[in-house]
Design an enzyme around this catalytic site. Sequence first.
Site, PDB file in Angstrom:
ATOM      1  CB  THR A   1      44.972 -36.981  40.109  1.00  0.00           C
ATOM      2  OG1 THR A   1      45.304 -37.862  41.187  1.00  0.00           O
ATOM      3  CG2 THR A   1      46.174 -36.840  39.200  1.00  0.00           C
TER       4      THR A   1
ATOM      5  CG  HIS B   1      43.484 -43.351  44.918  1.00  0.00           C
ATOM      6  ND1 HIS B   1      43.431 -44.349  45.858  1.00  0.00           N
ATOM      7  CD2 HIS B   1      42.307 -42.687  45.013  1.00  0.00           C
ATOM      8  CE1 HIS B   1      42.262 -44.291  46.485  1.00  0.00           C
ATOM      9  NE2 HIS B   1      41.561 -43.298  45.997  1.00  0.00           N
TER      10      HIS B   1
ATOM     11  CB  SER C   1      42.890 -36.842  52.219  1.00  0.00           C
ATOM     12  OG  SER C   1      43.923 -35.865  52.272  1.00  0.00           O
TER      13      SER C   1
ATOM     14  CG  ASP D   1      38.825 -39.030  50.057  1.00  0.00           C
ATOM     15  OD1 ASP D   1      38.091 -40.002  49.828  1.00  0.00           O
ATOM     16  OD2 ASP D   1      39.777 -38.696  49.311  1.00  0.00           O
TER      17      ASP D   1
ATOM     18  CG  HIS E   1      37.375 -43.861  46.038  1.00  0.00           C
ATOM     19  ND1 HIS E   1      38.010 -43.148  47.023  1.00  0.00           N
ATOM     20  CD2 HIS E   1      36.128 -44.122  46.513  1.00  0.00           C
ATOM     21  CE1 HIS E   1      37.191 -43.005  48.061  1.00  0.00           C
ATOM     22  NE2 HIS E   1      36.044 -43.597  47.778  1.00  0.00           N
TER      23      HIS E   1
ATOM     24  CG  ASN F   1      35.832 -39.931  45.716  1.00  0.00           C
ATOM     25  OD1 ASN F   1      34.653 -39.575  45.764  1.00  0.00           O
ATOM     26  ND2 ASN F   1      36.428 -40.544  46.724  1.00  0.00           N
TER      27      ASN F   1
END
Length: 283
Positions: free
Chosen positions: A232, A179, A49, A81, A207, A229
Amino acid sequence: MLVTGKQILDKAHKEGYAVGAFNINNMEILQAIIEAAEEEKAPVIIQTSEGAIKYAGIDYLSTMVHLAARKASVPVALHLDHGTTYSTIISCIRNGYTSVMIDGSHHPLDENIAVTKEIVKIAHACGVSVEAELGRLGGVEDNISVDEKDAMFTDPDEAVRFVKETGVDYLAIAIGTAHGKYRGEPKLDFERLDTIKKLLNMPIVLHGASGVPEDAIKKAVSLGINKINIDTDIRVAFTEGVRSVIINKPEEYDPRKLCAPAKENMKKVVKEKMRLFGCSGKA
Ligand code: G3H
Ligand code: 13P
Ligand code: ZN
């Protein structure tokens, strides 16, 4: 070997499976993912990211992933990302990323098309693949009403126009994931996914896949998701590993001893995801 995102995802689209795209912030996370990919004989996408770049440095991240890819027998792509700025994306292309995401999902449709189109033009000229996003992901605690769903989730007709006008290689869509850690159980709009996949006939990205129940992931893959993706679940595996040493051996001060169980935890999670996504044995 280092390959483009498109090389990995076109094959996944053709053969009907999904490839894991795992976020990294440091060497231990990268090594855990690469070891998992080697053991599973799975193609893999390593993504960073803008926050990861800020934390570790683009040169460190890119050099580490290039080394890992060179040593690996499986295909490895290096992906940005949620790229939001022109300068980050150009910097990634210059630093040897083989795939970039331009996330214009917060813009109105025309603006999202305009920024994405510009990036596609530049990235393709450099042999770099492009992911874009259409629709907005929810918050983890959201209880989304039908009206809100229509406003947030990806509109199939808009998706057709978006892909046609931008020339993007794979598209991230909003179908009910978010997310981070979910409070309740996410409910995915499979009908919408099915419609979009049939209309676009190209690789589709999911995602916010950490914490999504296994049967929902399997169904999403069967309906055409090709890039999944995960961040976490890896963060949690890392942190639980470190925490277990700190709690069980409070006198320990060697960082290697703190990171070893964390790495094993992450590797186990990544291997399980690869089997679930159907990319084990596809390298
Ligand atoms: O989608 C977001 C990823 O989980 C990356 O998160 O920006 O905190 O690195 P980050
Ligand atoms: P999770 O953190 O929910 O796994 O989402 C990861 C992601 O979508 C990265 O772009
Ligand atoms: Zn994301």
